[in-house]
Design a protein around this motif. Structure first.
Motif, short mmCIF file in Angstrom:
data_model
loop_
_atom_site.label_atom_id
_atom_site.label_comp_id
_atom_site.label_asym_id
_atom_site.label_seq_id
_atom_site.Cartn_x
_atom_site.Cartn_y
_atom_site.Cartn_z
N CYS A 43 0.81 -1.22 0.00
CA CYS A 43 0.00 0.00 0.00
C CYS A 43 0.84 1.27 0.00
CB CYS A 43 -0.95 0.00 1.19
SG CYS A 43 -0.12 -0.21 2.78
N SER A 53 1.62 1.56 -4.29
CA SER A 53 0.55 2.48 -4.66
C SER A 53 0.99 3.94 -4.66
CB SER A 53 -0.63 2.33 -3.69
OG SER A 53 -0.34 2.94 -2.44
N LYS A 54 2.11 4.26 -3.98
CA LYS A 54 2.59 5.65 -3.90
C LYS A 54 1.50 6.57 -3.37
CE LYS A 54 6.51 4.43 -5.78
NZ LYS A 54 7.72 4.27 -4.95
N CYS A 55 1.13 6.35 -2.12
CA CYS A 55 0.09 7.15 -1.49
C CYS A 55 0.37 8.64 -1.68
CB CYS A 55 0.01 6.83 0.00
SG CYS A 55 -1.08 7.91 0.94
N CYS A 80 -8.60 8.00 -2.23
CA CYS A 80 -8.36 7.74 -3.66
C CYS A 80 -8.34 6.25 -3.97
CB CYS A 80 -7.04 8.37 -4.09
SG CYS A 80 -5.57 7.61 -3.36
N LYS A 81 -8.13 5.42 -2.94
CA LYS A 81 -8.18 3.96 -3.01
C LYS A 81 -7.07 3.33 -3.85
CE LYS A 81 -13.11 3.75 -2.00
NZ LYS A 81 -14.41 3.12 -2.30
N SER A 82 -6.03 4.09 -4.15
CA SER A 82 -4.91 3.48 -4.88
C SER A 82 -4.27 2.38 -4.04
CB SER A 82 -3.87 4.55 -5.23
OG SER A 82 -3.35 5.18 -4.07
N CYS A 83 -4.27 2.55 -2.73
CA CYS A 83 -3.73 1.53 -1.83
C CYS A 83 -4.58 0.27 -1.84
CB CYS A 83 -3.62 2.07 -0.42
SG CYS A 83 -5.16 2.79 0.22
N ARG A 129 -6.28 -0.96 -4.21
CA ARG A 129 -6.16 -1.72 -5.46
C ARG A 129 -4.97 -2.68 -5.45
NH1 ARG A 129 -8.54 3.11 -7.55
NH2 ARG A 129 -6.56 4.22 -7.75
#
Length: 382
Positions: free
Chosen positions: A298, A302-304, A352-355, A357
């Motif tokens: 994450c 994902s690069k929070c 943003c939910k990139s983590c 995914r």
């Protein structure tokens, strides 16, 4: 440095009280019994600090221990409260007052208290480290070290910049050993790399590991029916090769009798016992709120965008929930350490939910962040 012959240390931070609501109402008569039994069984290391028991612990140690036993029958450890310093003048004043309260001319072990990257800068700013080095040279301190609550990277930097320290005190227990938040194993490895012996604090994690979940109790009981869960926890820390002393904040004579009993002729855990405890840690973690494994996808994949240290925060939150913490706790201190290093707060999450995914555990991270913020930033209990 001369090391204690026995690995159990008496931590004077959770002493028996006459009034449970008043930390200064120490049951001195029972403490005297505990001290006597501790020394009779050949144990010597006694640990206190400036602020323990609302500033009454050192005074109690002076009365119950120092005034009643030969000076060579025990060793005293206390600490400079760097987190409380506001001026250079405080340092010698506190040091002199500690000698007065403890009725000693010299400290066997002296620590800079609770070093993290923030308190380390305060200790340097107000001259605490330089002052204590001079006291080490004069003989008023016989062995100089520090207690530590931060990342292994910070520990490594402190030891690189201050090679004169002679020992380090770390939070180590089998639940925190592979924790992403506390990182006990990695901190232990750093101390070992620098050749410093380790003193262990929180081996039973504030009592949590004395009463683990029922399935863990049953697993441990099957392996050693005569060992209590607390004994398992203390044995784990004491079995580490580079550990000099394991502190136990004993609260009554029964606890002291139990701990000194199994530590009097201590033998390290077998590899099978150590493996079983790590399995027990997994079972404890399986019953906690967020099933994070600390894989770090994450944050690394994902690069929070807000630089939130997700797995570390989850580990700290899980511990607070497990222990039902309501107020300030070591976990919040670790959390604030991370924030002061530039990492984002849980409340900074923009969902943003990139983590999510990339999370192999399919954790709804964005839904947990407000809960973490409420607990870790606003001090809400469970």
């Amino acid at each position: 440095m001369k090391k204690p012959e026995k690995k159990l240390g008496f931590g004077f931070m959770r002493l028996p009280l006459l009034d449970a609501k008043n930390q200064t109402s120490i049951d001195v008569a029972q403490v005297e019994q505990m001290v006597d039994r501790f020394l009779e069984r050949g144990f010597t290391y006694c640990d206190t600090a400036w602020m323990y028991h609302d500033f009454k612990s050192e005074e109690t140690v002076g009365k119950a221990l120092v005034d009643r036993h030969p000076r060579d029958a025990f060793t005293i450890a206390t600490k400079m409260p760097d987190m409380m310093l506001k001026s250079k003048e405080q340092v010698p004043e506190i040091f002199a007052k500690q000698k007065e309260k403890l009725h000693v001319d010299a400290f066997d072990y002296y620590l800079v208290h609770d070093m993290n990257h923030v308190n380390y800068e305060k200790a340097k700013k107000y001259g605490a480290i330089d002052f204590l080095r001079e006291k080490r040279k004069s003989g008023e301190i016989r062995c100089l070290g520090f207690s530590f609550h931060d990342t292994p990277e910070v520990l490594d930097r402190i030891l690189e910049e201050n090679p004169f320290f002679e020992f380090v005190q770390l939070q180590i227990n089998y639940l925190d050993w592979e924790s992403a938040g506390i990182q006990s194993h990695k901190c232990y490895d750093v101390a070992t790399k620098h050749g410093l012996p380790v003193i262990v604090m929180e081996p039973v994690k504030g009592g949590t590991l004395a009463n683990p979940p029922q399935n863990v109790k049953e697993m441990l009981h099957e392996a050693h029916p005569d060992w209590s869960p607390a004994e398992w926890a203390i044995r784990f820390a004491a079995s580490l090769e580079n550990v000099m002393v394991v502190l136990s904040g004993m609260s009554d004579l029964a606890q002291l009798d139990e701990n000194t009993g199994f530590m009097q002729d201590f033998t390290p855990l077998t590899e099978a016992d150590q493996a079983l405890l790590l399995q027990a840690a997994e079972k404890i973690r399986a019953g906690i709120a967020i099933p994070c494994t600390g894989c770090r996808y994450c944050v690394e994949a994902s690069k929070c965008p807000k630089n939130i240290l997700i797995p570390n925060y989850f580990a700290l939150f899980n511990t607070r929930k497990l222990m039902k913490r309501r107020d300030f706790s070591p976990e919040i201190e670790y959390y604030e350490n991370y924030l002061s290093q530039g990492y984002g707060k849980a409340s900074d999450c923009i969902a943003c939910k990139s983590c999510e995914r990339v999370c192999p555990q399919h954790i709804h991270i964005s839904e947990w962040m407000p809960k973490l913020a409420e607990n870790m930033e606003n001090g809400q209990g469970f």
